[in-house]
Design an enzyme around this catalytic site. Structure first.
Site, short mmCIF file in Angstrom:
data_model
loop_
_atom_site.label_atom_id
_atom_site.label_comp_id
_atom_site.label_asym_id
_atom_site.label_seq_id
_atom_site.Cartn_x
_atom_site.Cartn_y
_atom_site.Cartn_z
N TYR A 1 1.18 24.54 14.47
CA TYR A 1 -0.04 23.93 13.94
C TYR A 1 -0.42 22.65 14.67
O TYR A 1 -1.55 22.21 14.63
CB TYR A 1 0.10 23.64 12.43
CG TYR A 1 0.17 24.88 11.57
CD1 TYR A 1 0.03 26.15 12.11
CD2 TYR A 1 0.37 24.79 10.20
CE1 TYR A 1 0.11 27.29 11.32
CE2 TYR A 1 0.44 25.91 9.40
CZ TYR A 1 0.32 27.17 9.97
OH TYR A 1 0.39 28.28 9.18
N ASP B 1 4.54 28.08 5.65
CA ASP B 1 3.21 28.17 5.06
C ASP B 1 3.03 29.56 4.43
O ASP B 1 2.62 29.71 3.28
CB ASP B 1 2.17 27.95 6.18
CG ASP B 1 0.77 27.79 5.66
OD1 ASP B 1 0.59 27.72 4.43
OD2 ASP B 1 -0.17 27.74 6.49
N ASP C 1 10.57 38.22 9.46
CA ASP C 1 10.00 39.49 8.98
C ASP C 1 10.88 40.09 7.88
O ASP C 1 10.38 40.59 6.86
CB ASP C 1 9.78 40.48 10.13
CG ASP C 1 10.91 40.50 11.14
OD1 ASP C 1 11.82 39.64 11.06
OD2 ASP C 1 10.92 41.37 12.02
N LYS D 1 12.94 33.28 14.11
CA LYS D 1 12.65 34.52 14.84
C LYS D 1 13.40 34.39 16.17
O LYS D 1 12.81 34.41 17.26
CB LYS D 1 11.11 34.65 15.00
CG LYS D 1 10.63 35.98 15.51
CD LYS D 1 10.75 37.11 14.52
CE LYS D 1 10.31 38.42 15.15
NZ LYS D 1 10.77 39.62 14.46
N ASP E 1 3.68 30.72 0.12
CA ASP E 1 2.63 31.36 -0.68
C ASP E 1 3.11 32.70 -1.22
O ASP E 1 2.78 33.09 -2.34
CB ASP E 1 1.35 31.55 0.14
CG ASP E 1 0.44 30.34 0.02
OD1 ASP E 1 0.92 29.27 -0.42
OD2 ASP E 1 -0.75 30.44 0.37
#
Ligand code: NAD
Length: 377
Positions: free
Chosen positions: A154, A261, A237, A205, A265
């Site tokens: 980001y 992020d 994943d 990852k 959620d």
């Protein structure tokens, strides 16, 4: 002989209370009510100053984050925040002046808030609010997502869109982490696990990303300083899948910014209502105090604002997180958590967590829910 009296000076904590827009003022009122009840019982003193932010700031002083409000935050020990933004207000106002950006992002930047903590707890009584089958919920879901908030994709440079010779456009985002950035967020996760069930699942990852390899190396090194905590590494994943298949396996989940992020959620959806979800964003620690910014995970809920319908629990639990993480008042924080659980067990339900099939449930207004929790302290 008369007993000697020792006069202990009370710990005083300065709090900037920024209620904001929509349901913000309603749920803030209840959180302050509960904090006052805890103050009375646990012997510390709260110096609470309320100030305008968001559209309330624009209305009062022409800016989403008025100078006076920012000055108050700077001289406070922590910020208890409601939420800001009203989608139907003036669509012509420039993006950078809108409350979500001008207030929220500005405060995050100003106070170097690098660690975001989002606990997700689904008590057994609210199983109906969770989209998962009851068999998958075990004795209730209870996890804490610790997300790095200031690094990664980001913010990494270069971040640009360029036009190629053949006229195509190419967008570039850059994922960057340094050892120090990973180390400080990992420490927050391990320290949080010490206050919980002593397990950290670190998400990366590492099979594809250089960042993932470094993340795993640094987390493994930090883990060596916390022999009481078990650590497990999981690809992002797989984590997204495990949240739905077996959410009860997670205690503390440690993630870089973008993975956090998305996963926070996903975890939030398991709790059934945004009205139940608090959060903390932590900055640097000085002495015994950590500067923190505490807010509900949800927004201003304009659809129910001003009607005494909002669930104040997210705001109240955010206040408990403030006592725990900024002021080390762990007993008082635990008392608030327990008081929330007591109110739920007693059947108090705002509309978002009400089920007509639950014979124990009685509808509560925002005020009634706050009263029930304050009374249970
Ligand atoms: P929202 O979170 O405000 O509402 C989504 C749904 O959840 C609505 O149905 C709402 O009624 C419900 N809900 C949220 N909090 C609740 C509570 N405490 N009790 C009961 N129900 C609750 O999201 P939105 O509608 O997408 O956004 C509304 C405004 O809030 C927008 O302007 C958005 O930018 C802003 N927002 C601000 C923040 C923040 O200040 N941190 C966060 C998210 C959204």
């Amino acid at each position: 002989m008369p007993k000697l009296r020792h006069r202990m000076s009370k710990q005083t904590y300065k709090i900037a209370a920024l209620a904001g827009d929509g349901i913000g003022p309603e749920v803030m009122r209840e959180a302050l009510k509960v904090l006052r009840a805890a103050e009375g019982k646990f012997g510390f003193q709260l110096e609470v100053t309320e100030a305008a932010v968001g559209w309330a700031g624009i209305d009062a002083a022409g800016k989403a984050l008025p100078d006076e409000t920012l000055a108050l935050c700077r001289e406070s020990d922590s910020i208890l925040f409601g939420s800001v933004g009203l989608p139907d207000r003036d669509p012509t106002i420039p993006k950078e002046e809108r409350p979500e950006r001008a207030a929220l992002l500005a405060l995050r930047k100003e106070f170097g808030l690098f660690a975001n903590l989002r606990p997700v707890r689904l008590p057994a009584e609210l199983a109906h609010a969770c989209p998962l089958k009851v068999e998958r919920q075990g004795d209730g879901i209870d996890m804490l997502v610790v997300r790095e908030l200031t690094g990664g994709m980001y913010f990494g440079q270069p971040k640009t869109t360029e036009t190629l010779e053949d006229g195509q456009q190419r967008a570039i985002d850059t994922m960057v982490y340094t050892t120090n950035e990973i180390e400080r967020i990992a420490r927050v996760a391990f320290q949080s696990a010490q206050l919980r069930r002593q397990h950290v699942t670190s998400i990366d990852k590492a099979n594809v990303l250089e960042n993932g390899v470094l993340w795993r190396e640094v987390v493994t090194k930090v883990a060596a300083d916390f022999p009481d905590i078990t650590v497990e590494h999981m690809f992002v994943d797989n984590a997204a899948m495990q949240f739905l298949l077996r959410p009860t396996q997670f205690d503390v989940v440690l993630c870089e910014n973008m993975f956090g992020d998305i996963l926070s959620d996903e975890a939030a959806a398991l709790a059934g209502s945004l009205g139940m979800l608090p959060s903390a964003s932590l900055g640097a620690t000085s002495g015994e105090r950590t500067f923190g910014f505490y807010e509900p995970a949800g927004g201003t809920a304009p659809d129910i604002a001003g009607q005494d319908l909002a669930n104040p629990i997210a705001q109240i639990l955010s206040a408990a997180m403030m006592l725990r993480h900024s002021f080390n008042e762990t007993e008082a924080a635990a008392a608030i958590d327990t008081a929330v659980a007591t109110a739920i067990t007693a059947g108090h339900r705002t509309g978002d967590i009400f089920s007509p099939e639950d014979p124990n449930a009685k509808k509560a207004t925002t005020t009634q829910m706050g009263d029930a929790i304050a009374a249970a302290i």
